[in-house]
Design an enzyme around this catalytic site. Structure first.
Site, PDB file in Angstrom:
ATOM      1  N   ASN A   1      79.712  45.931-103.296  1.00 23.14           N
ATOM      2  CA  ASN A   1      79.332  46.024-104.826  1.00 23.14           C
ATOM      3  C   ASN A   1      77.842  45.556-104.841  1.00 23.14           C
ATOM      4  O   ASN A   1      77.259  44.580-104.837  1.00 23.14           O
ATOM      5  CB  ASN A   1      80.084  44.824-105.486  1.00 23.14           C
ATOM      6  CG  ASN A   1      79.704  44.326-106.923  1.00 23.14           C
ATOM      7  OD1 ASN A   1      78.900  45.241-107.441  1.00 23.14           O
ATOM      8  ND2 ASN A   1      80.079  43.091-107.296  1.00 23.14           N
TER       9      ASN A   1
ATOM     10  N   LYS B   1      76.001  45.659-107.480  1.00 25.94           N
ATOM     11  CA  LYS B   1      75.574  44.891-108.799  1.00 25.94           C
ATOM     12  C   LYS B   1      74.484  45.716-109.462  1.00 25.94           C
ATOM     13  O   LYS B   1      74.470  46.798-109.366  1.00 25.94           O
ATOM     14  CB  LYS B   1      75.370  43.615-108.489  1.00 25.94           C
ATOM     15  CG  LYS B   1      76.142  42.890-107.564  1.00 25.94           C
ATOM     16  CD  LYS B   1      76.226  41.349-107.708  1.00 25.94           C
ATOM     17  CE  LYS B   1      77.069  40.655-106.622  1.00 25.94           C
ATOM     18  NZ  LYS B   1      77.299  39.406-106.761  1.00 25.94           N
TER      19      LYS B   1
ATOM     20  N   HIS C   1      85.305  41.403-112.527  1.00 22.38           N
ATOM     21  CA  HIS C   1      84.323  40.457-111.763  1.00 22.38           C
ATOM     22  C   HIS C   1      84.010  39.408-112.440  1.00 22.38           C
ATOM     23  O   HIS C   1      83.774  39.207-113.793  1.00 22.38           O
ATOM     24  CB  HIS C   1      83.138  41.375-111.345  1.00 22.38           C
ATOM     25  CG  HIS C   1      82.369  40.912-110.378  1.00 22.38           C
ATOM     26  ND1 HIS C   1      81.519  39.873-110.385  1.00 22.38           N
ATOM     27  CD2 HIS C   1      82.102  41.127-108.741  1.00 22.38           C
ATOM     28  CE1 HIS C   1      80.949  39.447-109.328  1.00 22.38           C
ATOM     29  NE2 HIS C   1      81.382  40.114-108.554  1.00 22.38           N
TER      30      HIS C   1
ATOM     31  N   GLU D   1      81.228  37.716-112.657  1.00 21.37           N
ATOM     32  CA  GLU D   1      79.843  37.842-113.250  1.00 21.37           C
ATOM     33  C   GLU D   1      80.146  38.477-114.770  1.00 21.37           C
ATOM     34  O   GLU D   1      79.499  38.090-115.575  1.00 21.37           O
ATOM     35  CB  GLU D   1      78.857  38.474-112.586  1.00 21.37           C
ATOM     36  CG  GLU D   1      78.515  37.824-111.369  1.00 21.37           C
ATOM     37  CD  GLU D   1      77.929  38.654-110.183  1.00 21.37           C
ATOM     38  OE1 GLU D   1      77.687  39.818-110.342  1.00 21.37           O
ATOM     39  OE2 GLU D   1      77.666  37.936-109.150  1.00 21.37           O
TER      40      GLU D   1
ATOM     41  N   GLU E   1      87.939  36.178-105.291  1.00 25.95           N
ATOM     42  CA  GLU E   1      86.622  35.974-105.179  1.00 25.95           C
ATOM     43  C   GLU E   1      86.446  34.434-105.720  1.00 25.95           C
ATOM     44  O   GLU E   1      86.259  34.357-106.954  1.00 25.95           O
ATOM     45  CB  GLU E   1      85.652  36.551-105.910  1.00 25.95           C
ATOM     46  CG  GLU E   1      85.858  38.053-105.404  1.00 25.95           C
ATOM     47  CD  GLU E   1      84.642  38.900-105.558  1.00 25.95           C
ATOM     48  OE1 GLU E   1      83.996  39.323-104.351  1.00 25.95           O
ATOM     49  OE2 GLU E   1      84.214  39.220-106.814  1.00 25.95           O
TER      50      GLU E   1
ATOM     51  N   GLY F   1      77.387  34.991-104.184  1.00 25.87           N
ATOM     52  CA  GLY F   1      75.940  34.655-104.131  1.00 25.87           C
ATOM     53  C   GLY F   1      75.276  33.344-103.852  1.00 25.87           C
ATOM     54  O   GLY F   1      74.143  33.056-104.070  1.00 25.87           O
TER      55      GLY F   1
ATOM     56  N   SER G   1      79.848  35.646-100.711  1.00 28.17           N
ATOM     57  CA  SER G   1      79.240  35.367 -99.777  1.00 28.17           C
ATOM     58  C   SER G   1      79.520  35.785 -98.123  1.00 28.17           C
ATOM     59  O   SER G   1      79.164  35.266 -97.099  1.00 28.17           O
ATOM     60  CB  SER G   1      78.752  33.908 -99.510  1.00 28.17           C
ATOM     61  OG  SER G   1      78.194  33.580-100.797  1.00 28.17           O
TER      62      SER G   1
HETATM   63  C1  PEP Z   1      80.637  40.025-105.160  1.00 24.75           C
HETATM   64  O1  PEP Z   1      79.789  40.430-105.724  1.00 24.75           O
HETATM   65  O2  PEP Z   1      81.758  40.432-105.562  1.00 24.75           O
HETATM   66  C2  PEP Z   1      80.024  39.041-103.935  1.00 24.75           C
HETATM   67  C3  PEP Z   1      81.145  38.533-103.464  1.00 24.75           C
HETATM   68  O3  PEP Z   1      78.829  38.628-104.022  1.00 24.75           O
HETATM   69  P1  PEP Z   1      78.275  38.100-102.727  1.00 24.75           P
HETATM   70  O4  PEP Z   1      78.809  38.520-101.495  1.00 24.75           O
HETATM   71  O5  PEP Z   1      76.765  38.290-102.771  1.00 24.75           O
HETATM   72  O6  PEP Z   1      78.728  36.554-102.779  1.00 24.75           O
END
Ligand code: PEP
Length: 261
Positions: free
Chosen positions: A9, A11, A93, A95, A168, A174, A214
């Protein structure tokens, strides 16, 4: 047998100029057998990435779609607009839940739109830190999954056969912090239990559940070692060909070990 899936992803990163070359580098770095690889660039870079990935076997996904089929929604993107550009789309997601206030019902409606357009949905769910610390992680995520999928069912055509769920934990996205493999597996089991209540045990057993938060080439092994976890949704490391290379190699080992003899 469920597929092993790794999804990058991107972003709000990359431009129309650099997205194609980066996608091509990642495709080369992740050229392994029996792993479904998906890259989700920003909308503006979908066409460049699709062109760059031609013939590589890597699939293109979008990061979001609107819950309505069309209309007066300035700046939004419908499922029909994504047709022909992507085969996958992320919905829900954290975010977007945080920044755009997306609800479980909207997430469900987005899945309905994707099904209508023939695009496979990857639905995200996950708990906040305070929800985990207060012992409500499982119930929070189960409620998210139930509400979104009940919305899909209320549209009348059942749940899609190509649904993927990405667990997640919000506190792990992040931040450099990850869940443990055991916690992710416990959550995957809880998610499938909820899906089974809605659509039956056979359907639930076939739904791939990914871990996200992460994930790196170093941490991915702990998650894919869990039989309940079928891959990863990868943010930051998904922009780095060397990281994606390590993740793909580990994913390929898991896929080989899971294949029936
Ligand atoms: C994500 O964007 O879904 C995500 C898990 O980001 P990251 O791996 O940077 O934590």
């Amino acid at each position: 047998m469920r597929p092993v899936i790794i999804t990058a992803n991107w972003k709000m990163n990359t431009t129309p100029a650099d997205a194609g070359p980066l996608a091509a580098d990642i495709a080369k770095a992740t050229d392994v057998a029996n792993v479904t690889r998906i890259i989700c660039p920003p909308f503006t870079n979908l066409a460049a990435v699709k062109d760059a990935l031609g013939g590589t076997g890597v699939l293109v996904g979008a990061q979001n779609v609107h819950a309505e089929p069309k209309g007066a929604y300035t700046g939004e993107i419908s499922a029909d607009m994504l047709k022909g550009l992507v085969s996958w789309c992320i919905v829900g997601h954290s975010e977007r839940r945080r920044d755009q206030g997306e609800t479980d019902q909207q997430v469900g409606a987005k899945i309905v739109r994707l099904v209508e357009a023939g695009i496979s949905p990857m639905m995200c769910c996950g708990e906040l830190l305070e929800e985990r610390e207060s012992g409500r992680a499982l119930s929070t995520v189960q409620a998210q999954v139930k509400a979104a999928l009940e919305t899909v069912q209320s549209a009348g055509n059942g749940l899609p056969s190509d649904l993927v769920i990405a667990y997640e934990p919000v506190w792990a996205i992040g931040t450099g912090k990850t869940a443990t493999g055991a916690d992710a597996a416990e959550m995957a089991d809880a998610i499938r239990a909820t899906v089974a209540e809605l659509a039956g045990a056979d359907y639930a057993a076939a739904v791939p559940v990914l871990y996200g938060g992460s994930v790196t080439a170093d941490s991915f092994g702990e998650f894919i070692a869990e039989p309940a976890i079928d891959g990863a949704l990868i943010g930051g490391a998904g922009l780095k060909p060397d990281q994606m290379s390590g993740i793909a190699a580990t994913a390929a080992e898991a896929a080989a070990a899971r294949a029936p003899a």
